[in-house]
Design a protein around this motif. Structure first.
Motif, PDB file in Angstrom:
ATOM      1  N   LYS A  50      36.701  38.386  98.344  1.00  0.00           N
ATOM      2  CA  LYS A  50      35.910  37.328  98.977  1.00  0.00           C
ATOM      3  C   LYS A  50      36.493  35.951  98.658  1.00  0.00           C
ATOM      4  CE  LYS A  50      31.190  35.538  99.380  1.00  0.00           C
ATOM      5  NZ  LYS A  50      29.772  35.714  98.928  1.00  0.00           N
ATOM      6  N   GLU A  53      39.586  35.327 100.658  1.00  0.00           N
ATOM      7  CA  GLU A  53      39.295  34.934 102.038  1.00  0.00           C
ATOM      8  C   GLU A  53      38.884  33.460 102.098  1.00  0.00           C
ATOM      9  OE1 GLU A  53      39.298  34.827 105.869  1.00  0.00           O
ATOM     10  OE2 GLU A  53      39.966  36.589 104.732  1.00  0.00           O
ATOM     11  N   VAL A  54      38.089  33.004 101.132  1.00  0.00           N
ATOM     12  CA  VAL A  54      37.726  31.585 101.066  1.00  0.00           C
ATOM     13  C   VAL A  54      38.979  30.732 100.885  1.00  0.00           C
ATOM     14  CG1 VAL A  54      36.472  29.842  99.728  1.00  0.00           C
ATOM     15  CG2 VAL A  54      35.412  32.059 100.183  1.00  0.00           C
ATOM     16  N   ARG A  56      42.042  31.468 101.900  1.00  0.00           N
ATOM     17  CA  ARG A  56      42.760  31.420 103.176  1.00  0.00           C
ATOM     18  C   ARG A  56      42.120  30.408 104.125  1.00  0.00           C
ATOM     19  NH1 ARG A  56      43.894  37.076 102.153  1.00  0.00           N
ATOM     20  NH2 ARG A  56      41.792  37.693 102.816  1.00  0.00           N
ATOM     21  N   SER A  57      40.815  30.386 104.144  1.00  0.00           N
ATOM     22  CA  SER A  57      40.101  29.452 105.010  1.00  0.00           C
ATOM     23  C   SER A  57      40.311  28.012 104.559  1.00  0.00           C
ATOM     24  CB  SER A  57      38.604  29.792 105.014  1.00  0.00           C
ATOM     25  OG  SER A  57      37.883  28.878 105.793  1.00  0.00           O
ATOM     26  N   ALA A  58      40.263  27.781 103.249  1.00  0.00           N
ATOM     27  CA  ALA A  58      40.450  26.419 102.726  1.00  0.00           C
ATOM     28  C   ALA A  58      41.852  25.901 103.027  1.00  0.00           C
ATOM     29  CB  ALA A  58      40.187  26.401 101.216  1.00  0.00           C
ATOM     30  N   ALA A  60      43.793  26.914 105.503  1.00  0.00           N
ATOM     31  CA  ALA A  60      43.889  26.703 106.951  1.00  0.00           C
ATOM     32  C   ALA A  60      43.223  25.398 107.365  1.00  0.00           C
ATOM     33  CB  ALA A  60      43.255  27.875 107.690  1.00  0.00           C
ATOM     34  N   ASP A  61      42.146  25.006 106.684  1.00  0.00           N
ATOM     35  CA  ASP A  61      41.500  23.730 106.986  1.00  0.00           C
ATOM     36  C   ASP A  61      42.421  22.554 106.693  1.00  0.00           C
ATOM     37  OD1 ASP A  61      39.201  24.976 107.817  1.00  0.00           O
ATOM     38  OD2 ASP A  61      38.116  24.682 105.932  1.00  0.00           O
ATOM     39  N   PRO A  64      46.693  24.516 109.323  1.00  0.00           N
ATOM     40  CA  PRO A  64      46.611  25.843 109.949  1.00  0.00           C
ATOM     41  C   PRO A  64      47.929  26.603 109.965  1.00  0.00           C
ATOM     42  CG  PRO A  64      45.512  24.181 111.298  1.00  0.00           C
ATOM     43  CD  PRO A  64      46.254  23.441 110.221  1.00  0.00           C
ATOM     44  N   THR A  68      49.558  32.041 103.572  1.00  0.00           N
ATOM     45  CA  THR A  68      48.939  32.306 102.281  1.00  0.00           C
ATOM     46  C   THR A  68      49.280  33.709 101.811  1.00  0.00           C
ATOM     47  OG1 THR A  68      46.893  33.113 103.292  1.00  0.00           O
ATOM     48  CG2 THR A  68      47.000  30.760 102.752  1.00  0.00           C
ATOM     49  N   TRP A  70      47.708  36.608  98.830  1.00  0.00           N
ATOM     50  CA  TRP A  70      46.730  36.952  97.802  1.00  0.00           C
ATOM     51  C   TRP A  70      47.381  37.854  96.765  1.00  0.00           C
ATOM     52  CZ3 TRP A  70      42.568  41.270  98.403  1.00  0.00           C
ATOM     53  CH2 TRP A  70      41.831  41.369  97.206  1.00  0.00           C
TER      54      TRP A  70
END
Length: 555
Positions: A50, A53-54, A56-58, A60-61, A64, A68, A70
């Motif tokens: 989890k 995933e956060v 990756r989103s951070a 991309a913000d 983009p 990334t 993991w």
């Protein structure tokens, strides 16, 4: 080089209920890491899918296009391939203990200081001397005073270790470079139209002098407001100027907000206060755009660096600050603003405070309050310098311009991140040299395979069972053992977390059709290691599918 980054959202995101300086610093660092990544992916090290995933989103913000990667918490081999692990705090010890499983020279560690006042933090720093922290590891000190604190703690711990062990050996310390935190200066670049619009939105007139305090609104953990309020009131009364105090930050509860509102009415009645939500980025940015002067009279031992003076310089504001903590390194007295001298009791005078805190570890806020209320700023100097800034617009502009130039050349995150990368290259080279030195390698080869607190359940609790499942243990198939029986058992909720895969169980049962085998032979026949097979055999014996025995090895 670029590191793997220890990532949990609380250390980098600004979305939590309480915004702290470490989170602002973490968010700034992550932006810098993404922007300075070169052609490499940005790597997160976390045991949590989890959190990955956060991450990756951070990323991309921020960009983009940024790739990334993991690295799961148990994949030390991937950390070794990366070469360096960065974590956003000073807790090197747990990471160093985990690294033993890959070898103490498998990769380097790098941490960074934030608050140094908590008992847990000081204990973790002291224990660096007894942890497997290596000379190719580093703890970045964000200010010279942070380095002085860490040296003092390590010196005292070394004195304790010499007494306790009756040995005079000097223990290795990690690298302790002083590298400040950074600011993304472009975030604080305001056009004249934006400045005027922000002033209008806050109800500021052309003759109002807006003095900005930005940061956590706390009487214990940041800056006690009384000296600021008293000086503002005195200068407003003596000069006749219309002064507006912008308070851009958070109060963590209604009671603290009430304390501030009451204090403003009592001690600063001739200054108009305006509260700005520090978690609302647009409103926070507007406060910086509208202000004429920045003020922060930090007096708390919880403060180690202080980001807001950098933001003030980036915004082109003169900074009126206490001569305290990292402010000493950032604001040049008489150039970018003024540093007001501070007084605090001499070493030894805090013994009563410390005794109370040591006996009442939950009284941290009390500890901070008793400490920072004994820190005084020079009120005469404060009034004089505040008066200078309120009355002299040209002085404000000159100091603001000097601060802006310094922020861009010295404290922009692009500059700071390059300093981090230079440090990481030094760490990598030190580790490479250690690997090439036979004497060092011989010493490293004697390192334990794990730390004492994570030897593993079957090592730590080896005294519990009657017998041990080992390489020579004889394994035979129980009469009712079939692949179908195993699948039926693990379908029941009681056994749903069984970790032996059905495919491996099939191979085990097939290998035992001809008769009993030792664990060692069974491991070879099924393509797993002996330690893996000892666990699988024990698990299957627990549910009555295998029978374990000692005795002569089967032919």
């Amino acid at each position: 080089m670029n590191p793997a980054i220890v990532f949990e959202p609380d250390g980098y995101l600004l979305t939590g209920p309480k915004l702290m300086g470490r989170q602002s610093a973490g968010a700034g660092f992550l932006r810098a890491a993404v922007q300075g990544r070169g052609d490499q992916p940005v790597r997160a090290f976390t045991p949590s899918a989890k959190s990955a995933e956060v991450f990756r989103s951070a990323v991309a913000d921020i960009d983009p296009a940024a790739a990334t990667e993991w690295i799961a918490g148990h994949r030390l081999d991937l950390l070794a391939a990366t070469g360096l692990l960065y974590r956003p705090d000073q807790l090197l010890g747990p990471m160093a203990r985990q690294r033993l499983r890959a070898g103490p020279a498998a990769y380097s560690l790098c941490g960074v200081t934030h608050t140094l006042a908590t008992a847990g933090t000081l204990d973790a720093i002291a224990k660096i001397l007894v942890e497997p922290v290596m000379p190719w590891d580093a703890l970045i000190c964000t200010s010279k005073v942070a380095l002085a604190v860490i040296d003092a703690v390590l010196d005292r711990e070394e004195e304790h270790q010499r007494w306790r062990t009756r040995q005079d050996a000097v223990r290795d310390r990690p690298l302790l470079p002083v590298i400040p935190l950074g600011v993304h200066t472009d975030d604080f670049a305001f056009a004249d139209e934006e400045r005027q619009g922000s002033r209008t939105a806050l109800g500021l007139g052309d003759t109002d002098v807006a003095v900005l305090f930005a940061g956590r609104l706390s009487v214990a953990g940041k800056a006690h407001p009384y000296p600021m309020l008293r000086a503002l009131q005195d200068v407003a009364r003596d000069t006749g100027k219309s002064i507006v105090l912008l308070l851009a930050g958070q109060t963590f509860n209604a009671a603290i907000r009430g304390v501030f509102e009451s204090a403003l009415a009592t001690f600063c009645p001739d200054v108009r206060p305006v509260f700005v939500d520090g978690k609302d980025f647009a409103a926070y940015r507007g406060a910086w755009a509208a202000a004429d002067i920045f003020i922060s009279l930090a007096d708390s031992i919880q403060e180690t660096f202080g980001l807001t003076p950098l933001e003030a310089m980036a915004a082109g504001l003169p900074a009126l600050v206490s001569d305290w903590n990292g402010y000493k390194d950032t604001v040049r007295d008489g150039v970018d603003g003024f540093r007001i001298p501070t007084w605090a009791p001499a070493p030894g005078a805090g013994d009563v405070v410390t005794r109370y805190f040591e006996a009442q570890p939950n009284g941290y806020d009390d500890y901070l309050y008793r400490s920072n209320t004994a820190v005084a700023v020079d009120m005469g100097e404060l009034r004089a310098r505040l008066r200078d800034l309120v009355l002299d617009e040209a002085l404000r502009r000159r100091m603001g311009a000097a601060g802006r130039a310094r922020a861009r050349s010295t404290f922009d995150w692009r500059v700071i991140f390059r300093s981090y990368q230079s440090l990481w290259n030094v760490q990598t080279e030190l580790r490479r040299r250690a690997a090439a030195d036979p004497a060092t390698q011989a010493w490293l080869s004697r390192a334990p395979a794990s730390s004492a607190d994570h030897m593993g359940p079957f090592d730590t609790f080896a005294s519990y069972p009657t017998r041990h499942v080992a390489a020579a243990t004889i394994v035979s198939r129980a009469p009712e053992a079939t692949p179908e029986a195993y699948r039926a058992l693990i379908a029941d909720p009681l056994l749903s977390l069984w970790r032996a895969s059905p495919e491996l169980t099939d191979r085990v049962l097939a290998a035992l059709e001809a008769g009993p085998l030792t664990v060692e032979t069974l491991a070879a026949a099924t393509g797993v290691t002996i330690p893996q097979m000892t666990e699988v055999a024990a698990r299957l014996a627990k549910i009555d599918l295998l029978i374990l025995a000692t005795g002569p090895s089967p032919v």
